[in-house]
Design a protein around this motif. Structure first.
Motif, PDB file in Angstrom:
ATOM      1  N   LYS A  58      26.931 -23.601 -30.927  1.00 16.89           N
ATOM      2  CA  LYS A  58      28.262 -22.983 -30.870  1.00 16.89           C
ATOM      3  C   LYS A  58      28.393 -21.892 -31.935  1.00 16.89           C
ATOM      4  N   GLN A  61      26.396 -18.875 -30.870  1.00 18.34           N
ATOM      5  CA  GLN A  61      27.082 -18.175 -29.784  1.00 18.34           C
ATOM      6  C   GLN A  61      28.272 -17.381 -30.322  1.00 18.34           C
ATOM      7  N   LEU A  62      29.018 -17.969 -31.231  1.00 16.76           N
ATOM      8  CA  LEU A  62      30.166 -17.284 -31.820  1.00 16.76           C
ATOM      9  C   LEU A  62      29.704 -16.060 -32.600  1.00 16.76           C
ATOM     10  N   GLY A  64      26.943 -14.414 -32.133  1.00 17.32           N
ATOM     11  CA  GLY A  64      26.453 -13.452 -31.148  1.00 17.32           C
ATOM     12  C   GLY A  64      27.594 -12.687 -30.498  1.00 17.32           C
ATOM     13  N   ASN A  65      28.670 -13.405 -30.184  1.00 20.41           N
ATOM     14  CA  ASN A  65      29.843 -12.751 -29.588  1.00 20.41           C
ATOM     15  C   ASN A  65      30.461 -11.741 -30.552  1.00 20.41           C
ATOM     16  N   LYS A  66      30.523 -12.112 -31.823  1.00 21.25           N
ATOM     17  CA  LYS A  66      31.086 -11.193 -32.822  1.00 21.25           C
ATOM     18  C   LYS A  66      30.212  -9.943 -32.952  1.00 21.25           C
ATOM     19  N   MET A  68      28.222  -8.720 -30.669  1.00 21.59           N
ATOM     20  CA  MET A  68      28.362  -7.954 -29.429  1.00 21.59           C
ATOM     21  C   MET A  68      29.657  -7.156 -29.441  1.00 21.59           C
ATOM     22  N   GLU A  69      30.724  -7.782 -29.890  1.00 24.46           N
ATOM     23  CA  GLU A  69      32.023  -7.103 -29.957  1.00 24.46           C
ATOM     24  C   GLU A  69      31.948  -5.922 -30.926  1.00 24.46           C
TER      25      GLU A  69
END
Length: 102
Positions: A58, A61-62, A64-66, A68-69
């Motif tokens: 988790k 993933q978090l 990675g999302n940051k 990517m954003e």
């Protein structure tokens, strides 16, 4: 007297056999308890490791999302800058064509 001695020896042998039987039963019980405790410890540790792995996933993933954003926002800013540069060059190209034509 010999009869009493024989009887005492038999009683001692019977008592020794009973003690041995009890010791074996107690040993088996201790082994069984140890096996159950080992299974419980293994199960508990497996659950802890799985829980930790899920939390790590988790977190990754978090993160990675940051990332990517942030990359998307940077790309959007670069696109805006490139559009502005293209617009300014467009006007320069129009001016150049007009000066060549006139």
């Amino acid at each position: 007297m010999a009869k009493e001695t024989v009887q005492a020896v038999r009683q001692a042998e019977e008592k020794a056999a009973q003690i041995e039987k009890e010791a074996l039963a107690k040993g088996e019980m201790i082994i069984q308890n140890a096996r159950e405790e080992a299974k419980n410890i293994q199960s508990s540790m497996s659950k802890q490791v799985l829980s930790k792995a899920e939390q790590d996933l988790k977190d990754v993933q978090l993160q990675g999302n940051k990332l990517m954003e942030a990359a998307v926002q940077k790309a959007e800013k670069e696109i805006i800058l490139l559009k502005e540069v293209a617009k300014s060059k467009e006007q320069a190209a129009i001016d150049l064509v007009l000066t060549e034509v006139i």
